[in-house]
Enzyme design. Structure first.
Site, short mmCIF file in Angstrom:
data_model
loop_
_atom_site.label_atom_id
_atom_site.label_comp_id
_atom_site.label_asym_id
_atom_site.label_seq_id
_atom_site.Cartn_x
_atom_site.Cartn_y
_atom_site.Cartn_z
N ASP A 62 0.69 -0.78 0.36
CA ASP A 62 0.09 -0.14 0.08
C ASP A 62 0.50 1.49 0.23
O ASP A 62 1.71 1.57 1.03
CB ASP A 62 -1.10 -0.55 0.95
N ASN A 79 -12.54 -2.99 2.09
CA ASN A 79 -14.14 -1.92 2.62
C ASN A 79 -15.12 -2.20 1.60
O ASN A 79 -14.17 -1.95 0.46
CB ASN A 79 -12.86 -0.37 2.49
N GLY A 95 -15.92 2.87 3.52
CA GLY A 95 -14.51 3.46 3.72
C GLY A 95 -13.61 3.44 1.80
O GLY A 95 -12.14 2.91 2.30
N SER A 131 -12.08 3.46 -1.28
CA SER A 131 -11.68 4.77 -1.95
C SER A 131 -11.02 4.55 -3.39
O SER A 131 -11.23 5.01 -4.26
CB SER A 131 -10.71 5.50 -1.39
N HIS A 133 -10.38 -5.02 -3.38
CA HIS A 133 -8.73 -5.67 -2.36
C HIS A 133 -9.29 -5.72 -1.30
O HIS A 133 -10.36 -5.55 -0.38
CB HIS A 133 -8.02 -4.02 -3.02
N HIS A 140 -7.34 -5.67 2.15
CA HIS A 140 -5.78 -5.29 2.82
C HIS A 140 -5.19 -6.13 3.70
O HIS A 140 -6.49 -7.04 4.13
CB HIS A 140 -6.17 -3.97 4.09
#
Ligand code: AMP
Length: 114
Positions: A30, A87, A93, A95, A100, A102
């Protein structure tokens, strides 16, 4: 339709610090890490978010989850643990509208999330 930033990473239009890739998924660090280890695992297929995944994506999503755990182990997170986060949508959250997962670890993580 314009490519998302993650689609551009998949297509190697823009660089990323890639830690794992195969014919179905790609994992890269990230750009704005929230933990000592913060990697994103994405499918090559442009699925916007988990809420838009279809029955036909079952095997792909299973593969993504298993590979996320494998990457976490390879990055040394197997013993102390790690967190996988997906998310979804505005309140979740999200964006970047390309699914994806995390992979976060390297420090104790708080619960519940903010
Ligand atoms: P989310 O808020 O769940 O949609 O997560 C998007 C994540 O993508 C954020 O943690 C960003 O730091 C990360 N990100 C955005 N652009 C890039 C990029 N070019 N390379 C790596 N990570 C990125």
């Amino acid at each position: 339709m314009e490519k998302t930033i993650f689609q551009k990473i998949c297509d190697k239009d823009i660089p990323a610090d890639i830690v794992y890739e195969d014919d179905q998924v790609l994992a890269f660090h990230d750009a704005n890490p929230q933990a000592p280890t913060h990697v994103l695992m994405i499918p090559r297929k442009a699925i916007s978010r988990v809420n838009d995944a279809q029955d036909e994506d079952k095997l792909l999503l299973g593969h993504l989850l298993l590979k996320a755990a494998e990457v976490a182990r390879d990055l040394g997170l197997g013993e102390n643990g790690f967190r996988l986060v997906i998310n979804n949508g505005q309140d979740g959250g999200e964006s970047v509208p390309h699914l994806h997962c995390h992979i976060l670890g390297g420090r104790p993580l708080q619960w519940p999330p903010g």
